[in-house]
Structure formats: C-alpha cells, structure tokens
Design an enzyme around this catalytic site. Structure first.
Site, PDB file in Angstrom:
ATOM      1  N   TYR A  18       0.662  -1.184  -0.061  1.00 54.77           N
ATOM      2  CA  TYR A  18      -0.352   0.243  -0.076  1.00 54.77           C
ATOM      3  C   TYR A  18       1.132   1.096  -0.195  1.00 54.77           C
ATOM      4  O   TYR A  18       0.309   2.287   0.025  1.00 54.77           O
ATOM      5  CB  TYR A  18      -1.037  -0.197   1.332  1.00 54.77           C
ATOM      6  CG  TYR A  18      -2.085  -1.020   1.051  1.00 54.77           C
ATOM      7  CD1 TYR A  18      -1.928  -1.867   0.070  1.00 54.77           C
ATOM      8  CD2 TYR A  18      -2.783  -1.152   2.753  1.00 54.77           C
ATOM      9  CE1 TYR A  18      -2.937  -2.882   0.634  1.00 54.77           C
ATOM     10  CE2 TYR A  18      -3.129  -2.381   2.948  1.00 54.77           C
ATOM     11  CZ  TYR A  18      -3.779  -3.112   1.354  1.00 54.77           C
ATOM     12  OH  TYR A  18      -5.163  -4.492   1.967  1.00 54.77           O
ATOM     13  N   HIS A  60       0.797 -11.690   2.465  1.00 55.47           N
ATOM     14  CA  HIS A  60      -0.123 -10.896   1.619  1.00 55.47           C
ATOM     15  C   HIS A  60      -1.222 -12.009   0.823  1.00 55.47           C
ATOM     16  O   HIS A  60      -2.628 -11.876   1.230  1.00 55.47           O
ATOM     17  CB  HIS A  60       0.596  -9.594   1.066  1.00 55.47           C
ATOM     18  CG  HIS A  60      -0.404  -8.429   0.903  1.00 55.47           C
ATOM     19  ND1 HIS A  60      -0.555  -7.507   0.655  1.00 55.47           N
ATOM     20  CD2 HIS A  60      -2.185  -8.904   0.573  1.00 55.47           C
ATOM     21  CE1 HIS A  60      -1.450  -6.914   0.561  1.00 55.47           C
ATOM     22  NE2 HIS A  60      -2.197  -7.356   0.159  1.00 55.47           N
TER      23      HIS A  60
HETATM   24  N1  LIG Z   1      -5.793  -8.353   2.155  1.00 59.55           N
HETATM   25  C1  LIG Z   1      -6.005  -8.432   0.725  1.00 59.55           C
HETATM   26  O1  LIG Z   1      -5.606  -9.118  -0.229  1.00 59.55           O
HETATM   27  C2  LIG Z   1      -6.768  -7.272   1.079  1.00 59.55           C
HETATM   28  C3  LIG Z   1      -6.708  -6.056   2.595  1.00 59.55           C
HETATM   29  N2  LIG Z   1      -7.199  -5.273   2.519  1.00 59.55           N
HETATM   30  C4  LIG Z   1      -7.772  -4.826   3.767  1.00 59.55           C
HETATM   31  O2  LIG Z   1      -9.182  -4.043   3.850  1.00 59.55           O
HETATM   32  C5  LIG Z   1      -9.855  -3.035   4.371  1.00 59.55           C
HETATM   33  C6  LIG Z   1     -11.018  -2.491   3.921  1.00 59.55           C
HETATM   34  O3  LIG Z   1     -11.401  -2.487   2.480  1.00 59.55           O
HETATM   35  P1  LIG Z   1     -11.233  -1.647   1.836  1.00 59.55           P
HETATM   36  O4  LIG Z   1     -11.152  -2.022   0.307  1.00 59.55           O
HETATM   37  O5  LIG Z   1     -10.810  -0.868   1.395  1.00 59.55           O
HETATM   38  O6  LIG Z   1     -12.673  -1.821   1.060  1.00 59.55           O
HETATM   39  P2  LIG Z   1     -14.570  -1.712   2.174  1.00 59.55           P
HETATM   40  O7  LIG Z   1     -15.336  -2.556   2.799  1.00 59.55           O
HETATM   41  O8  LIG Z   1     -13.584  -0.816   3.802  1.00 59.55           O
HETATM   42  O9  LIG Z   1     -15.221  -0.056   1.697  1.00 59.55           O
HETATM   43  C7  LIG Z   1     -14.531   1.294   1.776  1.00 59.55           C
HETATM   44  C8  LIG Z   1     -15.265   1.507   0.947  1.00 59.55           C
HETATM   45  O10 LIG Z   1     -16.781   2.134   2.078  1.00 59.55           O
HETATM   46  C9  LIG Z   1     -16.396   4.091   2.203  1.00 59.55           C
HETATM   47  N3  LIG Z   1     -17.306   3.414   3.344  1.00 59.55           N
HETATM   48  C10 LIG Z   1     -17.019   2.915   4.667  1.00 59.55           C
HETATM   49  N4  LIG Z   1     -17.413   3.455   5.388  1.00 59.55           N
HETATM   50  C11 LIG Z   1     -18.499   3.727   5.213  1.00 59.55           C
HETATM   51  C12 LIG Z   1     -19.836   4.417   5.198  1.00 59.55           C
HETATM   52  N5  LIG Z   1     -19.857   3.915   7.122  1.00 59.55           N
HETATM   53  N6  LIG Z   1     -20.836   5.331   4.783  1.00 59.55           N
HETATM   54  C13 LIG Z   1     -20.858   5.164   3.837  1.00 59.55           C
HETATM   55  N7  LIG Z   1     -18.914   4.726   2.938  1.00 59.55           N
HETATM   56  C14 LIG Z   1     -18.238   4.045   3.484  1.00 59.55           C
HETATM   57  C15 LIG Z   1     -15.186   4.117   2.022  1.00 59.55           C
HETATM   58  O11 LIG Z   1     -15.064   5.181   1.205  1.00 59.55           O
HETATM   59  P3  LIG Z   1     -14.869   6.958   2.818  1.00 59.55           P
HETATM   60  O12 LIG Z   1     -13.354   6.766   2.543  1.00 59.55           O
HETATM   61  O13 LIG Z   1     -14.712   8.121   1.926  1.00 59.55           O
HETATM   62  O14 LIG Z   1     -15.665   7.074   3.961  1.00 59.55           O
HETATM   63  C16 LIG Z   1     -14.428   3.073   0.380  1.00 59.55           C
HETATM   64  O15 LIG Z   1     -15.113   3.841  -0.341  1.00 59.55           O
HETATM   65  C17 LIG Z   1      -7.973  -2.283   3.143  1.00 59.55           C
HETATM   66  O16 LIG Z   1      -8.540  -0.556   3.141  1.00 59.55           O
HETATM   67  C18 LIG Z   1      -7.262  -2.489   3.353  1.00 59.55           C
HETATM   68  O17 LIG Z   1      -6.429  -2.517   4.482  1.00 59.55           O
HETATM   69  C19 LIG Z   1      -8.583  -5.273   1.086  1.00 59.55           C
HETATM   70  C20 LIG Z   1      -8.080  -5.220   0.429  1.00 59.55           C
HETATM   71  C21 LIG Z   1      -7.643  -6.853  -0.098  1.00 59.55           C
HETATM   72  O1  LIG Z   2      -5.290  -4.569  -1.611  1.00 60.59           O
HETATM   73  C1  LIG Z   2      -4.924  -5.801  -0.955  1.00 60.59           C
HETATM   74  O2  LIG Z   2      -4.711  -5.663  -0.356  1.00 60.59           O
HETATM   75  C2  LIG Z   2      -5.037  -6.373  -2.105  1.00 60.59           C
HETATM   76  O3  LIG Z   2      -4.129  -7.274  -2.083  1.00 60.59           O
HETATM   77  C3  LIG Z   2      -5.337  -5.551  -3.733  1.00 60.59           C
HETATM   78  O4  LIG Z   2      -4.983  -6.756  -4.802  1.00 60.59           O
HETATM   79  C4  LIG Z   2      -6.429  -5.560  -3.934  1.00 60.59           C
HETATM   80  O5  LIG Z   2      -7.536  -6.864  -3.356  1.00 60.59           O
HETATM   81  C5  LIG Z   2      -7.248  -5.052  -4.523  1.00 60.59           C
HETATM   82  O6  LIG Z   2      -7.741  -5.365  -5.510  1.00 60.59           O
HETATM   83  C6  LIG Z   2      -6.479  -3.312  -5.582  1.00 60.59           C
HETATM   84  O7  LIG Z   2      -7.186  -3.432  -6.194  1.00 60.59           O
END
Ligand SMILES: NC(=O)C1=CN([C@@H]2O[C@H](COP(=O)(O)OP(=O)(O)OC[C@H]3O[C@@H](n4cnc5c(N)ncnc54)[C@H](OP(=O)(O)O)[C@@H]3O)[C@@H](O)[C@H]2O)C=CC1
Ligand SMILES: O=C(O)C(=O)[C@@H](O)[C@H](O)C(=O)CO
Length: 276
Positions: free
Chosen positions: A48, A106
């Site tokens: 990230y 990851h």
């Molecule tokens: N291990 C892996 O492979 C992965 C790990 N992750 C982790 O998981 C975390 C969460 O997943 P992520 O993909 O970010 O998605 P989320 O499901 O957390 O959704 C985030 C989105 O939802 C919006 N949002 C959050 N709270 C609200 C609310 N109360 N009302 C309306 N909209 C809301 C945010 O907007 P806003 O910011 O404007 O509030 C943002 O656009 C990531 O940030 C990361 O740390 C994610 C993907 C893959």
């Molecule tokens: O965000 C993460 O942790 C990821 O592993 C990414 O691959 C994520 O799943 C993604 O789709 C970013 O666009």
C-alpha cells in the site's frame, strides 16, 4: 463486545481499520483520527506504500501506542527468505515504531509456490522481535495446512475477502475449529451496491442504524473482525460504533443468505491469483 481470541491467546478487537489508499499527509491524518476515535487494530501492507503514514498517524494519536495493533503484510515478490526478512525490517523502519504487532503473508501465490519459505521467514522475524504476532491473508485450507505441517506454527489470523455477497461460510468454520481469527477485507464491499440491498436497508431501518452499520454488525455477530476503511472521521466513528450492535440470529442469517456464487469483488481467487 465481540473481541476475538486466537488459539495462542492473541486478542483482537471486534472491529479494525483498513488503510488501503490512505497515503501521505491525508493518510496520516485519517489514521490519527481513527486511533483517536478508538480503533485499536490498524491494517496496512508493504504494497500500500503507506506504512509511513500509518506509523505517523499512530504515533501522533493521543492514545497509548502499546494498546494499538499495527498490521502489515509481505508482498508476493518477497517470499524468498532473505528478501522477506529485509522487507519486514523495512516495514518496521517505515512505520517508525519499535516493532510491527501483526505481520501477514499478503497472498499465497501458489503458482510461484514459495509461501512455506515466506512463513519460515515470518517465524524467524518473530523470533528476532521485529514482529509480535504472525498470520496470513488469502490462504485457503490447503495453504494453511502446508505451512503448519512444515513448521509446526499455526497462524493467529487469516485475512480474507468477506462481505454479504461473499460470506465465506466454509472458510469461517474451518478457521473457527482451529482457533484462527478471521479478518474480513473489503467488509462493506468497497462501499458499493451492498449498502443499497433491500435486506440490509430493511434491517438498518428497523433498528435505526445505517446500512453499513448493519453489515459491520453482521460480521461481529459471526465472530469475524471486519476492517472497514474510511477517510472520514464521522464515518470512522459510525463504523466503530457498529461493534456495539447485536443482530439477532434471524437478521444475521438473512444477510448471510445474500451470498452469491460469483460474489467476489474482483477476479482474485487465491487458488490461482498471484499478487506481485
Ligand atoms: N488482504 C488483502 O488482500 C486485502 C486487504 N484489504 C484491507 O481491507 C481494508 C478494507 O477494504 P476496502 O477494500 O478498503 O473496502 P471497504 O469495504 O472497507 O470499503 C471502503 C469504502 O467504503 C466507504 N465507506 C466506509 N465506511 C462507510 C460508511 N459508513 N458509509 C458509506 N461509505 C463508507 C469508503 O469511503 P470513505 O473513505 O470516503 O468513507 C470506501 O470508499 C482495506 O483498506 C485494506 O486495509 C483490502 C483488500 C484486499
Ligand atoms: O488491497 C489489497 O490488499 C490487495 O491485495 C489488492 O490486490 C486488492 O485486492 C485490490 O484489488 C486493489 O485494487
């Protein structure tokens, strides 16, 4: 309410904080606000490119650093032992913290096939004191079994894609039997369609909560630790407060029933997906 404890006694709060795309000064501000709002589990990853912002946000927050679990993750291109250890050291350096509290692999990247070596490196990083707890992300049962068979060390956590359209019932049951805490990534489906689903909206309206709170309370009811990301302090507080909402078994089952066979957000099946 809802704290989750792993087989080794490692305890995680009911709801954590996601930091994907929270970078630079804005990222540090968002993380600081989250910790000051009461989040005690912050997710990040080497990929990230925000471990610096996360560390700064945590250090600036008016909270006891010792009570905050900072997480990072090892990228797929660094599974080889020396590269993995160098990467973990670099992660610690970037956060500006004494150590990282939870470090995950990851993605397993099974086609490349070096995740056992990466796990051995994380065990070593823990022995050296670079990290306090270790776990994995996006691991399937076959990957979990392989690393435990090879090293005798079971991960504390597996962080997987999990939201109402992809409820992962089998994986959650598998983890529970083994005392592996399930963390949910993209727990609110990246803020998309899920929030407008009539079942979710109906539960939210009947309880006077928001649709996102209904979804997060659903995770908590299932013993899963969701990691919602929000850049907005108001939404951060709204999300954290969902940890106090107890859904009934019927409400929980109704949201689980929204699962779809094609429910993944993107084409990222850990059996074949490789992340750099
Ligand atoms: N291990 C892996 O492979 C992965 C790990 N992750 C982790 O998981 C975390 C969460 O997943 P992520 O993909 O970010 O998605 P989320 O499901 O957390 O959704 C985030 C989105 O939802 C919006 N949002 C959050 N709270 C609200 C609310 N109360 N009302 C309306 N909209 C809301 C945010 O907007 P806003 O910011 O404007 O509030 C943002 O656009 C990531 O940030 C990361 O740390 C994610 C993907 C893959
Ligand atoms: O965000 C993460 O942790 C990821 O592993 C990414 O691959 C994520 O799943 C993604 O789709 C970013 O666009």
């Amino acid at each position: 309410m809802g704290e989750q404890v792993a087989h080794d006694g490692f305890s995680l709060p009911a709801i954590g904080f996601g930091s994907y795309a929270l970078n630079g000064a804005n990222g540090a501000r968002a993380v600081q606000a989250a910790v000051e709002a009461g989040y005690r589990l912050i997710d990040s990853a080497f990929n990230y490119e925000n471990e610096g912002a996360v560390g700064l946000g945590v250090r600036r927050a008016a909270a006891d650093r010792a009570g905050v679990i900072v997480t990072s993750k090892l990228p797929g291109r660094h599974h080889e032992r020396e590269a993995a250890l160098r990467t973990v050291e670099e992660s610690v350096y970037r956060t500006g913290l004494d150590a990282i509290d939870l470090y995950l692999i990851h993605w397993p990247n099974p086609l490349t096939g070096r995740y056992v070596e990466a796990w051995e490196a994380l065990v070593e990083a823990r022995e050296r004191g670079l990290v306090r707890h270790i776990g994995v992300s996006n691991f399937l049962p076959e990957h979990l079994e392989r690393i435990e068979d090879a090293t005798g060390v079971r991960p504390s956590v597996n962080q997987i894609e999990l939201h109402p359209f992809f409820p992962q019932e089998d994986a959650v049951a598998y983890h529970r039997e083994r005392g592996i805490v399930t963390e949910a990534w993209s727990p609110v489906g990246r803020g998309g369609e899920i929030q407008r689903d009539p079942v979710v909206v109906g539960i939210a309206e009947s309880r006077g909560i928001t649709p996102v709170q209904a979804i997060l309370a659903w995770h908590v009811a299932r013993g899963i630790v969701p990691l919602p990301k929000s850049q907005d302090p108001g939404r951060q507080r709204e999300n954290l407060a969902a940890g106090e909402i107890a859904l009934s078994d019927e409400e929980t089952a109704a949201i689980t029933a929204l699962g779809r066979s094609d429910g993944r957000l993107k084409d990222q099946d850990p059996a074949v997906y490789e992340e750099f």
